[in-house]
Design an enzyme around this catalytic site. Structure first.
Site, PDB file in Angstrom:
ATOM      1  N   ASP A  38      54.876  39.556 103.325  1.00 16.30           N
ATOM      2  CA  ASP A  38      55.046  40.326 102.104  1.00 16.30           C
ATOM      3  C   ASP A  38      53.641  40.696 101.630  1.00 16.30           C
ATOM      4  OD1 ASP A  38      57.399  39.961  99.342  1.00 16.30           O
ATOM      5  OD2 ASP A  38      55.951  41.532  99.830  1.00 16.30           O
TER       6      ASP A  38
HETATM    7  C1  GLC Z   1      56.544  43.559  97.156  1.00 16.13           C
HETATM    8  C2  GLC Z   1      57.915  42.990  97.474  1.00 16.13           C
HETATM    9  C3  GLC Z   1      58.479  43.461  98.775  1.00 16.13           C
HETATM   10  C4  GLC Z   1      58.027  44.886  99.027  1.00 16.13           C
HETATM   11  C5  GLC Z   1      56.535  44.852  99.252  1.00 16.13           C
HETATM   12  C6  GLC Z   1      55.949  46.257  99.443  1.00 16.13           C
HETATM   13  O1  GLC Z   1      55.731  42.628  96.549  1.00 16.13           O
HETATM   14  O2  GLC Z   1      58.052  41.573  97.375  1.00 16.13           O
HETATM   15  O3  GLC Z   1      59.915  43.365  98.693  1.00 16.13           O
HETATM   16  O4  GLC Z   1      58.688  45.415 100.167  1.00 16.13           O
HETATM   17  O5  GLC Z   1      55.839  44.195  98.198  1.00 16.13           O
HETATM   18  O6  GLC Z   1      56.047  46.988  98.265  1.00 16.13           O
END
Ligand code: GLC
Length: 745
Positions: free
Chosen positions: A285
């Site tokens: 993430d």
């Molecule tokens: C965010 C989220 C994730 C998302 C990623 C990109 O923090 O937790 O679900 O796809 O970053 O935006």
């Protein structure tokens, strides 16, 4: 024709088939071989620096040359607003690929500097509503439309679906997720993956795993028994991987039983790849994990969003020998393999003009199939044609939320509010009206969790509107526009009708009006329990109850080391074990306001001739469903494994479900359901195995998780045992106990 001639023909046909099959396999394996050879060749030409850059997202701008920096800036300019990209290696003809959110639709900037075109995307219903359709085919249809926008806007991987279990109703991202039940989670996610990937673009099932709260999400340790992990928190991901092979998996922010999920080889190699057969790429993430060398070693191939220090750490680790170059090469290879599947690598000429009108129609159609009718006293719904309606609501009473906030939000052209929807359906809006529509809307989003007061529970004003409308002699129709459940027990007797509309996407006002007018006969069922009260929720170890005084909801206890001081903020003990949602309420006979699986219709159904048996390792069930009412409608058939009370396991677990096509009044159909007999097994921690003892099993046909209609007994001829690696245990003596209902009853 002589028998000998026939047998000759049969033999010839069989040989042709075998040859064809063999050639087919040969072609596939040859193609894979040649791709592998190409990847090996590319890696052999890469410098160590290029390899280390390649596993780090392009928020890191550290480059070995001006050209490299120009290549990064160019790929990021391609589709403004994507969440991230992989690093281009133009020297070797490797393009960067584009990764964009999210579960309710593609998330990119709707406008671009110096460009008069627009790049809006469709706001589809959120995951919570999609799961309420109990119809994987419907979810797949949304995925197809969503994936087409990913393709035509030039994006390669959609960072969706989100499939974390709804352990506690206050989790800020529950709107993006599907259910409290792992079967619905897995089947819904697999359907979404199939739909999106049918366009030749990728998905990313997330957040792997046990990310069930938002507060302190980067530094909180989810401490879960292995049994609850296997049966509840990992099961949805397992189903999605085995049934749909998502191109990527996104690891979660949190620690899980000690290690970060993105740094844990037991999770990413032993379980995800070796046991489940996942063939794709794993990404972190955005900002997840703290030790890049451990992430690469664990098989978290791509570290997003990418920081210079992460590159330095990986490079230093290879140089000092603490990270093998072989492990690095494996991650590089998996990113290359993903890249070679993408439309960008294969030169697809995208239009940037997807058919948004057609997709809006899909959004409205499927949203209507996920609205849940909770109450309809005296048939107050559907409303009479042209009825006058007074809408009560906070600030602008007509305002509706299409979806939640954060990365799950979509830049859509519009959201249809309640006034537009009701008037388009022929209703008039005024204050002498004898119908009151009470609009209870709730917003929620990433990075923070919901509250009990004035959020899960109604505000005083909201309670007042219901009482005021009732005392004024109006028929009271409550519409809940929320990504998650709210308290209903204290006021539902004052309402004549209650409609759970979830967050129905950009066509929200039309979706609700379609149901209130009867244009759509509601057929949704609850994929999560409407708890009697927040205090009744079994998963009480949750951060929102423990925030230190004066700390806002996006509370991070940023720390280099794992903290264990503040319970439910630094760590959460999932003491409820497998007893999540209806598994708890049915096993311990705790009342709920509306049970998992519940949903009414404007017509009535009768189910008969229910049968179940095991044959050839498969449980097969069938039931006849008849529409005994006056309106066409669809019915969800639910089959649960029922165990005797006090057996030390949940007394009811959903094992199969199916939704009929629309049945005309008087029409009936026979629904066939099947699932592997192995799914009768439960996880035995002591032997680290899935075990289903030989013997009789009761399969209940249920109206919902609390209402059994019929039962059938199936006999498992011999004990089924499937051993799995004994991994993911909690480190040290940290608490993990078996469930003790006394703590909550
Ligand atoms: C965010 C989220 C994730 C998302 C990623 C990109 O923090 O937790 O679900 O796809 O970053 O935006």
């Amino acid at each position: 024709m002589k028998a000998s001639k026939i047998s000759t023909i049969v033999i010839v046909v069989a040989l042709c088939f075998a040859a064809g099959y063999g050639i087919g396999r040969l072609i596939t394996s040859t193609a894979e071989d040649s791709e592998d050879k190409k990847i090996t060749s590319i890696i052999s030409q890469m410098t160590l620096e290029e390899k280390c850059h390649y596993v780090i997202g392009t928020s890191s701008r550290k480059c070995e040359s001006d050209q490299e920096l120009e290549d990064i800036l160019a790929i990021k300019r391609t589709v403004p607003g994507v969440a991230g990209t992989t690093r281009p290696i133009s020297r070797l003809g490797i393009p960067g690929i584009l990764l964009a959110d999210g579960p309710a639709g593609l998330r990119i900037n709707p406008t671009r500097e110096g460009d008069e075109n627009t790049y809006y995307c469709t706001g589809f219903p959120v995951g919570a509503l999609l799961a309420s359709t109990w119809d994987p085919a419907a979810i797949e249809k949304v995925g197809e439309a969503m994936g087409n926008e990913v393709l035509e806007y030039g994006v390669d991987v959609l960072l969706a679906p989100g499939l974390n279990i709804k352990r506690n109703p206050l989790c800020g991202r529950n709107f993006e997720y599907y259910s409290e039940d792992p079967l619905i989670v897995g089947k819904s996610a697999a359907a979404m993956v199939r739909g999106v990937q049918s366009n030749g673009v990728g998905t990313s099932i997330k957040h792997f795993a046990a990310n069930n709260a938002e507060i302190n999400r980067l530094f909180s340790d989810s401490r879960v028994s292995v049994k609850a992990l296997r049966e509840i928190y990992l099961k949805g991901f397992e189903i999605a991987v085995k049934e749909a092979q998502p191109w990527t998996v996104m690891t979660s922010y949190n620690y899980l039983n000690g290690p970060y999920t993105s740094e844990n080889p037991e999770l990413l190699q032993t379980v995800l790849r070796d046991e489940w057969g996942f063939k794709g790429m794993v990404m972190s993430d955005w900002g997840g994990g703290q030790h890049p060398r451990l992430q690469i070693a664990a098989g978290n191939d791509l570290i997003e969003s990418g920081k210079d220090w992460q590159y330095e750490d990986v490079l230093a680790a290879v140089k000092d020998g603490s990270l093998s170059e072989e492990a690095l090469d494996k991650c590089v290879a998996r990113i290359l393999k993903l890249t070679m599947k993408t439309p960008r690598y294969n030169g697809y000429e995208y239009s940037s003009k997807p058919d948004l009108e057609a997709h809006a129609a899909v959004s409205r159609e499927i949203a209507g199939q996920g609205v849940v009718l909770l109450k309809n006293e005296g048939g107050v719904l559907p409303l009479e044609e042209g009825a006058a309606v007074k809408v009560y609501g906070r600030n602008n009473p007509y305002k509706l939320y299409a979806g939640g906030t954060g990365s799950g939000d979509v830049h859509k052209t519009h959201t249809i509010y309640l006034d537009e929807g009701l008037e388009a359906a022929g209703f008039t809006l005024n204050d002498d009206a004898d119908i009151a529509v009470i609009n209870l809307r709730r917003q929620a989003g990433e990075g923070t969790d919901r509250h009990v007061a004035d959020d899960f529970n109604l505000t005083e004003a909201e309670q007042g509107w219901i009482s005021e409308a009732r005392e004024a002699g109006k028929k009271v129709v409550v519409v809940i526009n929320s990504g998650g459940v709210i308290e209903t027990a204290s006021w539902k007797d004052k309402a004549d009708a209650i409609v759970m509309a979830w967050m129905p996407g950009q066509e929200a006002g039309h979706v609700i009006a379609d149901v209130l007018s009867g244009k759509v006969n509601p057929s949704g069922c609850l994929p999560e329990t409407f708890h009697e009260s927040y205090e009744a929720v079994p998963a009480q170890n949750f951060p929102a109850m423990e925030l230190p005084e004066g700390v806002n909801n996006s509370f991070y206890r940023e720390s280099e080391v794992q903290l264990h001081e503040v319970p439910n903020v630094d760590y959460q003990d999932y003491i409820e074990g497998v007893y999540v949602g209806y598994r708890y309420y049915t096993t311990f006979n705790v009342p709920v306001s509306y049970p998992f699986g519940y949903g009414l219709s404007y017509t009535t159904f009768e189910m008969s001739d229910y049968k179940a048996r095991i044959s050839g390792g498969t449980v097969k069930a069938s039931v006849t469903v008849k529409n005994t009412g006056e309106r066409a409608g669809r019915k969800v058939v639910q089959i649960y494994l029922s165990r005797p009370e006090g057996c030390g396991a949940p007394v009811r677990e959903l094992k199969a479900y199916a939704k009929t096509a629309e049945l005309a009044p008087g029409e009936s159909c026979t629904v066939e359901l099947k699932f592997p007999a192995a799914d009768l097994a439960s996880f035995d921690e002591a032997s680290s195995a899935w075990v289903a003892e030989a013997g009789d099993y009761t399969l209940s046909l249920c109206e919902d998780s609390a209402t059994e209609l019929a039962a059938a007994t199936v006999k498992l001829g011999k004990t089924y045992v499937k051993k799995v690696a004994d991994v993911l245990h909690t480190e040290g003596d940290l608490f993990i106990g078996t469930y003790d209902p006394e703590k909550l009853l």
